[in-house]
Design a protein around this motif. Sequence first.
Motif, short mmCIF file in Angstrom:
data_model
loop_
_atom_site.label_atom_id
_atom_site.label_comp_id
_atom_site.label_asym_id
_atom_site.label_seq_id
_atom_site.Cartn_x
_atom_site.Cartn_y
_atom_site.Cartn_z
N VAL A 280 37.95 43.48 41.85
CA VAL A 280 38.22 42.95 40.62
C VAL A 280 36.56 42.09 40.23
CG1 VAL A 280 40.45 42.65 40.34
CG2 VAL A 280 39.15 40.96 41.27
N GLU A 281 36.31 42.16 38.93
CA GLU A 281 35.06 41.38 38.55
C GLU A 281 35.39 40.13 38.80
OE1 GLU A 281 32.05 41.24 34.80
OE2 GLU A 281 34.20 42.00 34.47
N ASN A 282 34.28 39.31 39.64
CA ASN A 282 34.67 37.98 40.19
C ASN A 282 34.91 36.86 39.12
OD1 ASN A 282 34.50 35.72 41.87
ND2 ASN A 282 32.38 35.63 41.75
N ASN A 283 34.24 36.67 38.13
CA ASN A 283 34.49 35.71 37.05
C ASN A 283 35.18 34.50 37.71
OD1 ASN A 283 33.84 37.00 34.80
ND2 ASN A 283 35.72 38.05 34.69
N GLY A 284 34.45 33.99 38.70
CA GLY A 284 35.02 32.63 39.13
C GLY A 284 35.67 32.78 40.19
N ALA A 285 36.28 33.87 40.79
CA ALA A 285 37.30 33.63 41.95
C ALA A 285 36.41 33.42 43.14
CB ALA A 285 37.66 35.45 42.09
N ILE A 286 35.34 33.79 43.30
CA ILE A 286 34.62 33.14 44.26
C ILE A 286 33.67 32.28 43.49
CG2 ILE A 286 32.88 33.52 46.18
CD1 ILE A 286 34.22 36.20 46.46
N GLU A 287 33.68 30.82 43.73
CA GLU A 287 32.97 29.83 42.93
C GLU A 287 31.56 30.03 42.83
OE1 GLU A 287 33.31 25.10 42.89
OE2 GLU A 287 35.14 26.16 43.47
N ASN A 288 30.96 30.27 44.27
CA ASN A 288 29.37 30.02 44.19
C ASN A 288 28.73 31.76 44.13
OD1 ASN A 288 31.04 30.34 46.67
ND2 ASN A 288 29.12 29.35 47.83
N PHE A 289 29.43 32.53 43.59
CA PHE A 289 28.93 33.76 43.67
C PHE A 289 28.76 34.66 42.19
CE2 PHE A 289 29.65 38.22 45.21
CZ PHE A 289 28.30 38.10 46.23
N ASP A 290 28.01 35.57 41.96
CA ASP A 290 27.56 36.28 40.86
C ASP A 290 28.99 36.83 40.16
OD1 ASP A 290 26.99 38.15 38.92
OD2 ASP A 290 25.73 39.33 39.93
N PRO A 291 29.21 36.09 39.06
CA PRO A 291 30.28 36.33 38.29
C PRO A 291 30.68 37.86 37.63
CG PRO A 291 28.70 35.19 36.78
CD PRO A 291 28.36 35.13 38.08
N THR A 292 29.49 38.68 37.65
CA THR A 292 29.77 39.69 37.55
C THR A 292 29.92 41.04 38.62
OG1 THR A 292 27.28 40.86 37.61
CG2 THR A 292 28.14 39.88 35.59
N ALA A 293 29.66 40.27 39.99
CA ALA A 293 30.17 41.26 41.02
C ALA A 293 31.62 41.68 41.12
CB ALA A 293 29.69 40.49 42.18
N MET A 294 31.78 43.12 41.61
CA MET A 294 32.92 43.37 41.82
C MET A 294 33.55 42.91 43.29
SD MET A 294 34.11 44.94 39.15
CE MET A 294 35.49 45.82 39.50
N VAL A 295 34.32 41.80 43.32
CA VAL A 295 34.89 41.40 44.51
C VAL A 295 36.32 42.05 45.07
CG1 VAL A 295 33.20 39.42 44.45
CG2 VAL A 295 35.49 39.37 43.53
N GLU A 296 36.48 41.82 46.25
CA GLU A 296 37.79 42.14 46.86
C GLU A 296 38.50 40.94 47.17
OE1 GLU A 296 39.05 46.00 49.27
OE2 GLU A 296 37.83 44.79 50.36
#
Length: 442
Positions: free
Chosen positions: A343-359
């Motif tokens: 999913v798009e990060n949007n703060g799920a990982i606090e110190n990471f690019d908000p537009t990254a697609m993270v798992e």
Amino acid sequence: MKKHSIVIAGGGSTFTPGIIMMLLDNLDKFPIKEIKFYDNDEERQNTVADACRVIIKEKAPEIKFLATVDPEEAFSNIDFVMAHIRVGKYAMREKDEKIPLEHGVVGQETCGPGGIAYGMRSIGGVLELIEHMETFSPNAWMLNYSNPAAIVAEATRRLKPNAKVLNICDMPISIENLMASILELNSRKEMIVKYYGLNHFGWWTDIRDREGNDLMPKLKNHVKDKGYAIEFSESGQHVDDSWKSTFTKVKDVYALDPETMPNTYLKYYFYPQDEVEKANAEYTRANEVMDGREKHVFGECNRIAQANTSEGSTLEIDEHASYIVDLARAIAYNTQERMLLIVENNGAIENFDPTAMVEVPCIVGSQGPEPLTQGQIPRFQKSLMEQQVGVEKLVVEAWEEGSYQKLWQALTLSKTVPNARVAKELLDDLIEANQEYWPTLK
């Protein structure tokens, strides 16, 4: 319970029969009124469809079944698209693996240059499926498990931001199944996990049972010496020699951060030379699959179709793919299932690019996924992930813009490629091999 209509996009895949058998095994949880197959290779799809028609008639004759190459017929009046396409099929996977090895670089279908080449082929195919779905069944959801999932997910985020697409991968499921075996649990569903990363590029940070007991110490004790290797039965998807070697290699990946449990694919980024040295450039994983699973599945499909019975079949229910039913149920019945999604990060990982697609773990309901916050992540993982996200974003930009320069930059940035000169030589060879599939690069 409402009965659902689904289309399997990639009806000619070797995984399709196992997925059909898995769906039929779960009709009590996820009732189906119609299954459709869609593929652009009619002959290959018909081989699989002729056998699946027999299997469906035996197990659930009330389900309507159709195999088609017509998008309107396939995508009309459906609730879900289950997409697992492979643009270029195994012939191109073989090139994805062998061309990098000629340059002394990791040859793997989703990591490094092979994954980038595959991604450049997959983007257009997946976007086309989304367009078919939005045209003919705008309320449907696509459950996309087409590889390379990281690049495909970034492409859907960037180019189809409002599409009802859930990107998911089975590898964490397979690893959690191994963990459950190591922990002597009956099911991975007895574990509640915290996890962060990118697809094929992540770490478990906490694993507990339903009572809240910490299971990490027992896992660490096993993994430090044996990786995820266990005593395997001789059947199943991930148990041949190349997978056993992958599961054992985890102990070397784990050593870099013994506080976490790593995804198996990290070996390609941490130990690329080891992977190149042991690879057989004449006979790669693609050859193993073509000579193994592909021959077996197509041989069985032909036999079932001719005999008009599945009795005595050696086709196997794709149990590890049951997460697809969990995901469909979560959407259909608002089950609030906890699942790892891209999913798009949007703060799920606090110190990471908000537009990254993270798992990350998400709670999934009828509105889609709600990512669970994983807090801040350590510098080591953050730096690795930033480099890899850069690769994925550059690939999608290169596809969108037809940019040779950006694809060269993407290959140069990959941890698996030693320098920019090798990256350029690789790119030129990959362009030559992919003329039929890639957009023209300038």
